[in-house]
Design an enzyme around this catalytic site. Structure first.
Site, mmCIF file in Angstrom:
data_model
loop_
_atom_site.group_PDB
_atom_site.id
_atom_site.type_symbol
_atom_site.label_atom_id
_atom_site.label_comp_id
_atom_site.label_asym_id
_atom_site.label_seq_id
_atom_site.Cartn_x
_atom_site.Cartn_y
_atom_site.Cartn_z
ATOM 1 N N GLY A 14 -48.595 -118.139 30.484
ATOM 2 C CA GLY A 14 -49.130 -117.986 31.832
ATOM 3 C C GLY A 14 -50.476 -117.291 31.837
ATOM 4 O O GLY A 14 -50.629 -116.224 31.286
ATOM 5 N N SER A 15 -51.484 -117.891 32.452
ATOM 6 C CA SER A 15 -52.821 -117.356 32.332
ATOM 7 C C SER A 15 -53.763 -118.089 33.290
ATOM 8 O O SER A 15 -53.329 -118.786 34.199
ATOM 9 C CB SER A 15 -53.306 -117.502 30.891
ATOM 10 O OG SER A 15 -53.003 -118.799 30.412
#
Length: 228
Positions: free
Chosen positions: A187-188
């Site tokens: 997640g980013s």
């Protein structure tokens, strides 16, 4: 579909964990059938999750010298004119793509050209959609000079779960559009800063694909389109 090299260690740890825990359960709780089968299910879920996260699907890449392709799979969460304060120190058009844990996490070069600037910044781990994450989170900044002379900046940003950013570029490298330049785990977000006057080809909340979706068309660039 292939398994990305950045996932080898995670996959090995996952397989070792599954093997050890299943051996212990069979040794200490061989007669508790419901728990044995429950752990089989948990083990399968863990294995599929790792394989899914580090997948690197084959795809037909977009190659066009006038266009800026998306650097990551995800959803467009920012389209705005803003001041870029690290390298350009002037007004740019910012587009940001949020990558959830279920997205492919390969990062790809938006344009071809020469890497004029690269810097890694240690930092915080705010949630990736927080506006402050662009300047306060762990991140990398890459600037590539297009053959027309225009420059595009793109930034890998760690999120609350993404605590490892991987990059494959350095200053002075010649990079190719849509080829891999890095990877972010769990997640980013990736920000792209474009010259003013760029024609934006996506909308807020649009789902995009790295190396495929065209984010924008560069201003005043006249070159012939090539095929992937």
């Amino acid at each position: 579909m292939t398994f990305h090299k950045e996932g080898y260690t995670s996959l090995a740890i996952c397989v070792l964990f599954i093997a050890v825990t299943n051996a212990l359960i069979h040794y200490y709780l061989p007669d508790v059938t419901w728990f044995v089968w429950l752990w089989y299910a948990v083990s399968l879920f863990l294995f599929i999750t790792i394989v899914q996260f580090f997948r690197s699907p084959s795809r037909k890449l977009t190659i066009d010298e006038r266009q800026v392709v998306c650097p990551a799979d995800g959803k467009v969460v920012v389209i705005e004119e803003t001041e870029e304060g690290e390298y350009f120190r002037d007004k740019r058009v910012q587009l940001s793509v949020f990558m959830s844990p279920v997205n492919v996490h390969v990062n790809r070069n938006p344009i071809s050209g020469l890497v004029k600037y690269f810097k890694y910044h240690p930092g915080k781990y705010l949630v990736a959609w927080d506006p402050k994450s662009s300047t306060e989170n762990e991140r990398t900044t890459t600037v590539v000079a297009h053959k027309s002379g225009l420059e595009v900046l793109y930034r890998q940003i760690a999120g609350a779960l993404a605590r490892r950013i991987v990059w494959y570029v350095k200053e002075g490298d010649q990079v190719e559009q849509a080829q891999q330049f890095g990877f972010i785990k769990f997640g980013s977000r990736v920000d792209v800063f474009l010259p003013l006057g760029s024609q934006i080809n996506v909308n807020l909340n649009e789902v995009v694909k790295g190396g495929v979706t065209v984010l924008a068309t560069l201003p005043n660039v006249s070159v012939e389109k090539t095929e992937a």
